[in-house]
Design an enzyme around this catalytic site. Structure first.
Site, short mmCIF file in Angstrom:
data_model
loop_
_atom_site.label_atom_id
_atom_site.label_comp_id
_atom_site.label_asym_id
_atom_site.label_seq_id
_atom_site.Cartn_x
_atom_site.Cartn_y
_atom_site.Cartn_z
N ASP A 155 3.65 -5.62 -5.82
CA ASP A 155 3.88 -6.91 -5.17
C ASP A 155 5.37 -7.16 -4.97
O ASP A 155 5.82 -7.54 -3.88
CB ASP A 155 3.27 -8.04 -6.01
CG ASP A 155 1.77 -8.13 -5.87
OD1 ASP A 155 1.23 -7.60 -4.87
OD2 ASP A 155 1.12 -8.72 -6.75
N GLU A 166 0.82 -1.21 0.00
CA GLU A 166 0.00 0.00 0.00
C GLU A 166 0.85 1.26 0.00
O GLU A 166 0.49 2.26 -0.61
CB GLU A 166 -0.94 0.00 1.21
CG GLU A 166 -2.01 -1.08 1.16
CD GLU A 166 -2.87 -0.98 -0.08
OE1 GLU A 166 -3.17 0.15 -0.52
OE2 GLU A 166 -3.26 -2.03 -0.62
#
Length: 756
Positions: A662, A606
């Site tokens: 990721d 995030e």
């Protein structure tokens, strides 16, 4: 010759003979030198024995004894030192975590993993091979949070009248009172239809003004049949709120040229569904079928006006600013000022109010279609809007409406199922934490400092919003939710009177009797549909108020029990709700490897959303564009070379932003965990799992992604779950090192990418 020495103690014998001194070291010839220095064999300072031209037999025996004892002493010292090292390493190494939460986590890992698979060949199956259905970590955690919330709402308790707790309890109870919902049937919905002027399907219809009906649908029911209108921040700085007009949302998927046969089946299923709705509302079958067919015809024509997002963006027509007056002139069928004013009250609007339009051409064509329908089929247009409203309100209706809705969704899902590689791109770009920003080769110094400042200035919200933690603020939060009419007339004492027993069936759901007298308020108050609509209106009004007022704190976009973290661009706030910080992602009693690998990687992911703009074309003009594009192409190629379970390969061009997050998130979490291990002792591991702390870190990261490969939503902006595991892990050299993967294996490729 010197006389033979008298028998004496060994230390005195060795010292007197000069054969052993503690401060001496070995020489090249086997002798000793002071301070461990090296001396030549011809050193003039010789021991007494060395000055003798020969030695007697007893002297040779004592010399052999000295050597044997010296060797034994050295061996004992080495053995003792080795044992001490073994003891120290065993004492400082990770011990098993034996707490109940660790045993629960171990059971989850063992149930979802498949240890018969080689981790270097297929780590997704190694970690998630047995995961089925609700074993998907995010879904399982969301379900567990719902169960906890349900236990709270079903627990007996006394709430203050008008409090937020009591209103939440009432709403939940009205929803779960299936007997009352079933008994009411379609009556609450018929009342809503009458307020909208009725329709010809049921025989009662008043030809009301079209814009009056549209205004009621938008403002009172939150339904937008021909377009969507919502209040959101501008997509560019200064991110001030603006009313945005966008394309509508449809149940029926867009028509595809290569799927004529499938699309015809879809239309038939949707027509069957609309016929069911009309029949459930008491319409005549022939008339219902006629109106349902016309409704599908209107939807089909609206489809033809839609343009893909990519096309509008390429043409520079995705964000167009127009005034209400200008929009009224271009799309005159809609009374824009009155409809928007009713929807976004109490926001003051005027003809000069600016709007952000996402597809102006669609609105023009839509307006023309509405005018044509008003001139020849006004009653069909009314039926089209009513049928759409029924579809929206079906969750608050009885089981017949809900079952019809579920059946439609299931059949459409079967007809429109797509392979995992067909996913929509959700544009989000990431960057790294301050410690990692220093090593990014494609970033110039000015951009690097700005990025570091953005990270340091970021606000972090965890757990729950402030109002949820303070009862006084929680009561204020629900002041805008309309009270139950009977609350003003019935006191708690009356609830214990025979009036309570006359309120009808006393059950929340079959087999469970009411134990709390406050449930009687629901029996005498509004229906569940009315409560549902009250919440819809209050929520919309709350959103409008949040933009009209300047709040000192960020308005949360998720519930505290939700499992979705997010980054808010306008407020520069990242939010991690309490529902996410739960097992199996996080627990204070877990090994640090689990917390860093699971919750830590989510947090790092995030954080990288802060700088999504840098990765877009032209998003960082001062950066080394060639190096950046090279890293992005490398990342794209890296994901395209990893096979999916069915043997196909994935085109990662549409998901490269999430792929970058990721990979970067895993790298940041691993860096943080490694630093934690360096400066803090006391790490633990899960018992009987035979994984080192570093291996457990990667195992916990993969556990977050566990999901059945074929269960992904088409609009999911992420790669398929196997790629979300194999992509970042195979790009991490530490994974191959700790799992001893041979060079060239899937998880240890010959080349890797470095974006972050």
């Amino acid at each position: 010759m010197h006389p033979l020495p008298e028998p004496a103690s060994l230390p005195s014998l060795l010292l007197s003979s000069g054969g052993w001194r503690p401060e001496w070291g070995r020489t090249r010839a086997g002798g000793m030198s002071r301070a461990g220095g090296m001396r030549p064999p011809w050193n003039q300072e010789r021991a007494p024995e060395e000055r003798l031209p020969s030695a007697t037999e007893p002297g040779r025996q004592w010399s052999m004894v000295r050597r044997m004892l010296t060797a034994g002493l050295l061996f004992s010292l080495l053995l003792g030192f080795s044992l001490l090292l073994v003891y120290i390493f065993r004492s400082c190494g990770p011990g098993p975590c034996m707490t109940p939460v660790c045993w629960d986590l171990l059971a989850r890992y063992l149930a979802s993993g498949n240890t018969s698979v080689a981790p270097c060949t297929d780590f997704f199956n190694f970690a998630c091979g047995q995961a089925k259905g609700t074993d998907y970590s995010f879904q399982a955690l969301a379900e567990e949070n719902k169960k906890r919330l349900r236990r709270i709402l079903e627990a007996p308790g006394s709430w203050h009248l008008g409090s937020g707790e009591e209103k939440a309890f009432q709403f939940y109870s009205s929803c779960m009172d299936t007997d009352a919902i079933e008994a009411a049937g379609a009556a609450p919905l018929r009342q809503v239809i009458e307020e909208l002027g009725g329709w010809r399907i049921s025989g009662n219809w008043t030809s009301l003004d079209f814009n009056r009906t549209l205004r009621l649908l938008m403002s009172q029911y939150g339904y937008f049949p021909f377009f969507r209108a919502y209040l959101r921040p501008r997509p560019t700085p200064p991110y001030t709120p603006v009313i945005q007009i966008d394309q509508p949302e449809f149940d029926v998927p867009l028509k595809q040229e290569k799927e004529q046969k499938i699309y015809a089946q879809i239309v038939r299923e949707y027509l069957t569904y609309l016929n069911q709705l009309g029949t459930l509302l008491g319409g005549e079958p022939n008339k219902v079928q006629e109106h349902a067919f016309l409704s599908i015809s209107i939807t089909s024509q609206l489809f033809q006006f839609l343009r893909p997002l990519e096309q509008r963006r390429a043409q520079g027509k995705l964000f167009q600013m127009v005034t209400i007056d200008q929009l009224q002139e271009m799309a005159p069928a809609i009374d824009w000022l009155s409809c928007l004013q009713a929807t976004f009250t109490p926001m003051p609007l005027s003809p000069s109010q600016l709007l952000l339009v996402h597809d102006l051409e669609y609105l023009k064509n839509m307006s023309q279609l509405v005018e044509e329908q008003l001139s020849i089929h006004r009653d069909f247009l009314q039926s089209h809007m009513i049928l759409g409203l029924v579809r929206t309100l079906s969750p608050a209706l009885d089981s017949k409406f809900q079952e019809a809705r579920r059946s439609l969704i299931q059949k459409l899902g079967e007809l429109t199922e797509r392979p995992p590689m067909a996913m929509e791109l959700f544009t989000a770009i990431k960057n790294a934490l301050v410690s990692r920003l220093r090593r990014i080769p494609w970033m110039d110094e000015k951009t690097r400092k700005e990025a570091q400042n953005r990270v340091t200035q970021l606000q972090v919200k965890m757990g729950a919003p402030e109002w949820a933690l303070k009862p006084s603020l929680a009561r204020q939060e629900y002041n805008d939710v309309g009270p139950c009419p009977c609350q003003l007339l019935i006191s708690p004492q009356l609830l214990l009177s025979p009036l309570t027993r006359l309120s009808g069936r006393q059950s929340v759901h079959p087999g469970r009797s009411l134990t709390n007298p406050f449930l009687a308020l629901i029996q005498l108050g509004p229906s569940y549909l009315q409560s549902f609509l009250s919440c819809v209106r209050s929520l919309r009004a709350r959103i409008v108020q949040s933009f009209l007022q300047s709040f000192p704190y960020h308005r949360w976009q998720v519930s505290p029990w939700g499992v979705n973290a997010y980054y808010s661009i306008p407020d520069h706030v990242v939010v991690f709700p309490a529902g996410l910080l739960q097992p199996p992602f996080f627990h204070p009693g877990y090994p640090r490897a689990v917390n860093f690998g699971a919750a830590g990687s989510i947090m790092a992911h995030e954080l990288l959303h802060i700088f999504y703009q840098l990765l877009l074309p032209g998003g960082c003009p001062a950066c080394d564009t060639r190096a950046l594009q090279g890293a992005l192409l490398c990342l794209k190629h890296h994901y395209e070379t990893i096979p999916l379970p069915n043997g196909t390969f994935f085109n990662g061009s549409r998901t490269f932003l999430e792929n970058a997050a990721d990979i970067g998130g895993l790298a940041i979490a691993l860096q943080a965990y490694s630093k934690r291990l360096l400066w803090h002792r006391g790490e633990t591991i899960l018992p009987n799992l035979d994984l080192s702390p570093q291996q457990l870190f990667f195992r916990s990261y993969a556990q977050v992604m566990c999901r059945e490969p074929g269960t992904q939503e088409p609009q999911d902006p992420h790669s398929p779950p196997t790629l979300r595991v194999h992509g970042p892990l195979s790009n991490t050299p530490a994974f191959a090192r700790y799992f001893h993967c041979p060079h060239g294996a899937l998880m240890n490729p010959s080349s890797r990418c470095q974006l972050w």
